[in-house]
Each structure stands twice: as C-alpha cells, then as structure tokens.
Design an enzyme around this catalytic site. Structure first.
Site, mmCIF file in Angstrom:
data_model
loop_
_atom_site.group_PDB
_atom_site.id
_atom_site.type_symbol
_atom_site.label_atom_id
_atom_site.label_comp_id
_atom_site.label_asym_id
_atom_site.label_seq_id
_atom_site.Cartn_x
_atom_site.Cartn_y
_atom_site.Cartn_z
ATOM 1 N N SER A 1 7.393 9.323 11.859
ATOM 2 C CA SER A 1 6.257 9.090 10.961
ATOM 3 C C SER A 1 6.695 9.259 9.513
ATOM 4 O O SER A 1 7.168 10.325 9.116
ATOM 5 C CB SER A 1 5.134 10.077 11.286
ATOM 6 N N ARG B 1 -6.444 2.063 18.168
ATOM 7 C CA ARG B 1 -6.148 0.616 18.163
ATOM 8 C C ARG B 1 -5.760 0.068 19.530
ATOM 9 O O ARG B 1 -5.730 -1.157 19.707
ATOM 10 C CB ARG B 1 -5.066 0.298 17.117
ATOM 11 N N ASP C 1 1.746 -0.974 12.147
ATOM 12 C CA ASP C 1 0.542 -1.466 11.456
ATOM 13 C C ASP C 1 0.240 -2.930 11.784
ATOM 14 O O ASP C 1 -0.877 -3.395 11.570
ATOM 15 C CB ASP C 1 0.712 -1.338 9.929
ATOM 16 N N LYS D 1 0.841 -1.215 0.000
ATOM 17 C CA LYS D 1 0.000 0.000 0.000
ATOM 18 C C LYS D 1 0.868 1.255 0.000
ATOM 19 O O LYS D 1 0.614 2.182 -0.771
ATOM 20 C CB LYS D 1 -0.920 -0.044 1.233
ATOM 21 N N LYS E 1 -4.608 5.854 14.710
ATOM 22 C CA LYS E 1 -4.668 5.124 13.427
ATOM 23 C C LYS E 1 -6.131 5.089 12.950
ATOM 24 O O LYS E 1 -6.942 5.874 13.399
ATOM 25 C CB LYS E 1 -4.071 3.727 13.605
ATOM 26 N N ARG F 1 -7.573 -3.261 9.733
ATOM 27 C CA ARG F 1 -6.611 -4.174 10.386
ATOM 28 C C ARG F 1 -7.217 -4.865 11.611
ATOM 29 O O ARG F 1 -6.836 -5.983 11.953
ATOM 30 C CB ARG F 1 -5.328 -3.434 10.748
ATOM 31 N N GLN G 1 4.736 9.358 7.076
ATOM 32 C CA GLN G 1 3.799 10.259 6.390
ATOM 33 C C GLN G 1 4.241 11.702 6.555
ATOM 34 O O GLN G 1 4.243 12.477 5.590
ATOM 35 C CB GLN G 1 2.392 10.054 6.951
HETATM 36 C C1 S3P Z 1 2.545 4.849 6.177
HETATM 37 C C2 S3P Z 1 3.138 5.212 7.354
HETATM 38 C C3 S3P Z 1 2.641 4.824 8.678
HETATM 39 C C4 S3P Z 1 1.673 3.645 8.586
HETATM 40 C C5 S3P Z 1 0.670 3.811 7.485
HETATM 41 C C6 S3P Z 1 1.361 3.953 6.154
HETATM 42 C C7 S3P Z 1 3.104 5.337 4.908
HETATM 43 O O1 S3P Z 1 1.969 5.917 9.282
HETATM 44 O O2 S3P Z 1 1.015 3.470 9.825
HETATM 45 O O3 S3P Z 1 -0.192 2.694 7.434
HETATM 46 O O4 S3P Z 1 2.808 4.782 3.842
HETATM 47 O O5 S3P Z 1 3.874 6.314 4.950
HETATM 48 P P1 S3P Z 1 2.781 7.065 10.069
HETATM 49 O O6 S3P Z 1 3.766 7.613 9.154
HETATM 50 O O7 S3P Z 1 1.763 8.079 10.461
HETATM 51 O O8 S3P Z 1 3.373 6.377 11.253
#
Ligand code: S3P
Length: 430
Positions: A166, A346, A315, A23, A342, A387, A168
């Site tokens: 993170s 969770r 995750d 993903k 999340k 999940r 993201q």
């Molecule tokens: C992800 C980063 C993670 C993860 C998410 C996907 C990504 O989140 O939990 O399912 O693809 O960058 P965080 O960066 O907020 O920890």
C-alpha cells in the site's frame, strides 16, 4: 440524488487534452510542500473535491496558498500551526493516511475526519505501525476508524514489514520519520506499490533508497527539503475509463494527451493490451516521471486472468471489469481483497452491478469471475464510489445505462461528464 442516463454510441475519433490531473501526485505535492522552508510551485494541480480538501488542510496547518493562471504557490509556515478546527479529508483515504504519518511527529493536537464512506475504512493499517514507534493517535474502535485524534510526539526509527502493498501506508511511514527520527528506518512491502512519494521526496533532496533486499531505507533529513517545482500530468486511472470506452466501441480511436506513464500506474493498460486492445504509448518527457500520450483503438477483446501486480492496477479494476464483460470468454480477478476496503466494497459493487446488466459473474473472497457477453442497459447504483459511477457510465456506451448517485464523480474527475459528452448524449438529473 443525482443520476446520469447514457445513450449507447460508438464510432468516435477524439484527442483529449483535459483528462484530470493525477490525484496521487496532487495530494502529495500539497502535503510535501510543508516539508520545505521555501514556496513550492505546482502546475496543473487537480481541481477535484478530494485534492481541494487536502489543500484546505495544508492551509489550516499554516501554509499560504496563492493561485494564478499558471501555477499554485504554496508557502509553508515556519512551524506547523495547531488548527482551531478539525481537518476534513472528505472521501480521501490518501489524505487521511498520509496526514496521520505527517502529523504524528508535529507539535500540537490535530483531529482528522471524513465523510460517511471514509469513516468506514480501516485506519489501523497506519495507526498500528505508527503507535509502535511512539505516535499518540486515537480513534473509534481503539484507533481503527476515524475521526482520529493525534497528539504529535517524538517518534523513533523503525524496521517495518508491511503485510500489504500500500502506497498510503508506505507514505505515512516515510513521512513519520523523515524529519524526526535520528537513525535510518527500513520499510518493506510484499510488492512495490506506486512510488511517487520516494520519487518526489528524493527530488526535494531527501535520501530514500530501495536497497538490494527490496527494502526502502529512509534517511533522516533534519534540514528543510528543497521546494517542489512540478507539473502534474494527467491521471492514468482517470484516462483508463476512456481507454476502455474506446476498446469496447466499434470504429473508434482516442488519443489521451500528457498522461503519467509511471510503470507502477499503467498495469491496467498493459492488461487491456494483453486482452487484445490496440494501445500505444508515445513518450514525451522523463524528467521526474515518464509522461506521454496514449493512443487506443477499437479492438476485439478476449478474457484474461489477473492475479499479479494487483497494487499496480487496483484503482482500474472496476473499469477493467467492463472490458472483461465485453471480452470473449472468461476473465478472473484474484488476490485483490484490497478491493473490499476502497471507496466501496468494489468486489460486491462490481459484481452486483454487472449482474444487473445481464453479465454472468461469480464473487470470490479476493476477486471475481466474469463471463464475457453483452452488457445490457440497466439502472445501477454507484454506492457513492466515483470509480463505480464512471465505469458503469462507460459501460452505457454499449446499450445505454442509468447510473444513480453520481455526485461522487467530482471527488476525482470533475470534467468526466464533459468529456463523455464528446462521445455520446447524456441526460443529467437530480
Ligand atoms: C493511493 C494508493 C492506493 C490507491 C489510492 C491512491 C495513493 O491505495 O488505491 O487510490 O495515492 O497513495 P493503497 O495505498 O491503500 O493501496
């Protein structure tokens, strides 16, 4: 509301080639294709709700998407188009946060929105540092929650120390300056989070270096990047459900084919191994990312304490909680307060549902304690979290389970039920 009833079962020997594609890499390949001036070719793009939404966003921003039986071709527009509609991120925090960074330096006005779960998730972790470098973003509660309105503007380089590990946030910040600032930017995180953004953008010709102080240096790349030509392997987070299923079942073995084995993504397999599971990796490719097969066999598990490298297994913690419930003795998860923000809280959804299954648990602010025992058949709720739904479906192999609100599974792993049907009988209802 859809539900699944899973029958208890063990004794299986399977080879699974169809675990959903990764993903994180799918979202990134759609978004990063906009950084080139030539078409990107993406093989094995994840055909799930979250990543298909991202593809629609990329299309609304002016890209041409063509698909044949072999690959997806994304031809980027010369300039990003101002869409005449809102951009729907669905359930995906990754799409919304990466898009904030990507769009905040583009000419035009953009509105990002998502479903009822995404609109409860904190966006200030990206909005705040982006505003500090000149981004014009607004949203509910002073820009903390979506819908978010972005007016693209010129951004300056940064030196940012993120309070959270993170990927993201890291990716949003990298995207904000990559094609816009004129000086090097520096990003530091408490621990390395998944590093697909750095790997993929460097593969496209960007210069993103992790220096000796563990800071990430982002050099401006004012020229378009090279297009992507990528094969997306199976998602280790999705594969992990079936690793747990095998480890907790008697007389069973599974081979999970062509899974991404990036070290920032397989920590949960490592923890399961430390709990006593019989797990082997067979590495097959190391071009952009390490890819290989994972072989798992039934095992006697023992409890474990998990408090480090949390970003590398965040995750997988719901599925790992099922393994902990089947293990001998006490398990503890700590330093994991990110679990609270999340797709559901969770910590709460794992603890509440395990208690319904007769497992002794204790909730902490930043994790939980689980005393291994026997998971009893129960009726549980996913709280709209894919999940949680899949973890408790797997738990059903021990003594049966009814899982309510299972529509969400299609956000990341649409063929999960088809694979689980190879192991046991499932009743699907509405
Ligand atoms: C992800 C980063 C993670 C993860 C998410 C996907 C990504 O989140 O939990 O399912 O693809 O960058 P965080 O960066 O907020 O920890």
């Amino acid at each position: 509301m859809s539900f699944l009833e899973i029958e208890k079962c063990d004794d299986f020997d399977l080879e699974i080639k169809s675990i959903a594609s990764d993903k994180s890499i799918s979202h990134r390949s759609a978004i990063f294709s906009l950084l080139s001036d030539k078409p990107s070719r993406i093989k094995n793009y994840l055909q799930a709700e979250d990543t298909l939404n991202t593809l629609k966003i990329v299309e609304k921003l002016g890209a041409k998407i063509e698909e044949n039986s072999e690959f997806l071709k994304i031809t980027p527009p010369k300039d990003i188009k101002e869409p005449d509609d809102v951009l729907d991120c669905g359930n995906s925090g990754t799409a919304m946060r990466l898009m904030c960074g990507f769009l905040s330096n583009k000419k035009g006005f953009f509105v990002l929105h998502g479903d009822k779960y995404l609109s409860q998730r904190p966006m200030n972790r990206v909005i705040k540092p982006l505003k500090n470098i000149g981004a014009k973003i607004d949203g509910r509660d002073e820009g903390s929650y979506s819908p978010l309105a972005i007016r693209g503007s010129k951004l300056t380089s940064f030196k940012y120390k993120s309070p959270i590990a993170s990927a993201q946030v890291k990716s949003a910040m990298i995207l904000s300056v990559l094609r816009s600032a004129d000086k090097i930017s520096y990003y530091k995180e408490p621990h390395l989070s998944r590093d697909h953004t750095e790997r993929m953008l460097n593969g496209m010709g960007a210069k993103i270096i992790t220096n000796e102080k563990s800071e990430i240096e982002i050099y401006p790349s004012l020229q378009p990047l090279k297009p992507l030509d990528i094969y997306i392997p199976s998602d280790p987070s999705s594969a992990f459900f079936f690793a747990v299923a095998t480890a907790i079942s008697k007389n069973s073995k599974i081979i999970l084919k062509n899974v991404l084995l990036n070290p920032t993504r397989i920590e949960a397999f490592e923890v399961l191994k430390r709990m006593g599971a019989d797990i082997k990796y067979i590495i097959k490719d190391e071009k952009y990312e390490i890819v290989g097969d994972i072989v798992v066999k039934s095992s006697k598990l023992k409890g474990i304490e998990v408090g480090e490298n949390i970003a590398w297994l965040i995750d997988e913690l719901p599925a790992l909680s099922i393994a902990m419930s089947c293990a001998k003795g006490k398990s503890v998860v700590k330093n994991a307060k990110e679990l609270r923000v999340k797709e559901s809280d969770r910590i709460k959804t794992v603890v509440d549902n395990l208690q319904k299954c007769g497992i002794k648990t204790k909730e902490y602010k930043d994790g939980y304690e689980i005393i291994g025992g026997e998971i009893k058949s129960a009726e549980i709720n996913s709280f709209g979290d894919h999940r949680i739904a899949m973890s408790f479906a797997i738990a059903g192999l021990v003594d049966g389970m009814k899982v309510n609100d299972t529509e969400c599974i299609k956000t990341s792993f649409p063929n999960f039920i088809d694979i689980l049907k190879k192991i046991t009988r499932i009743k699907i209802g509405n």
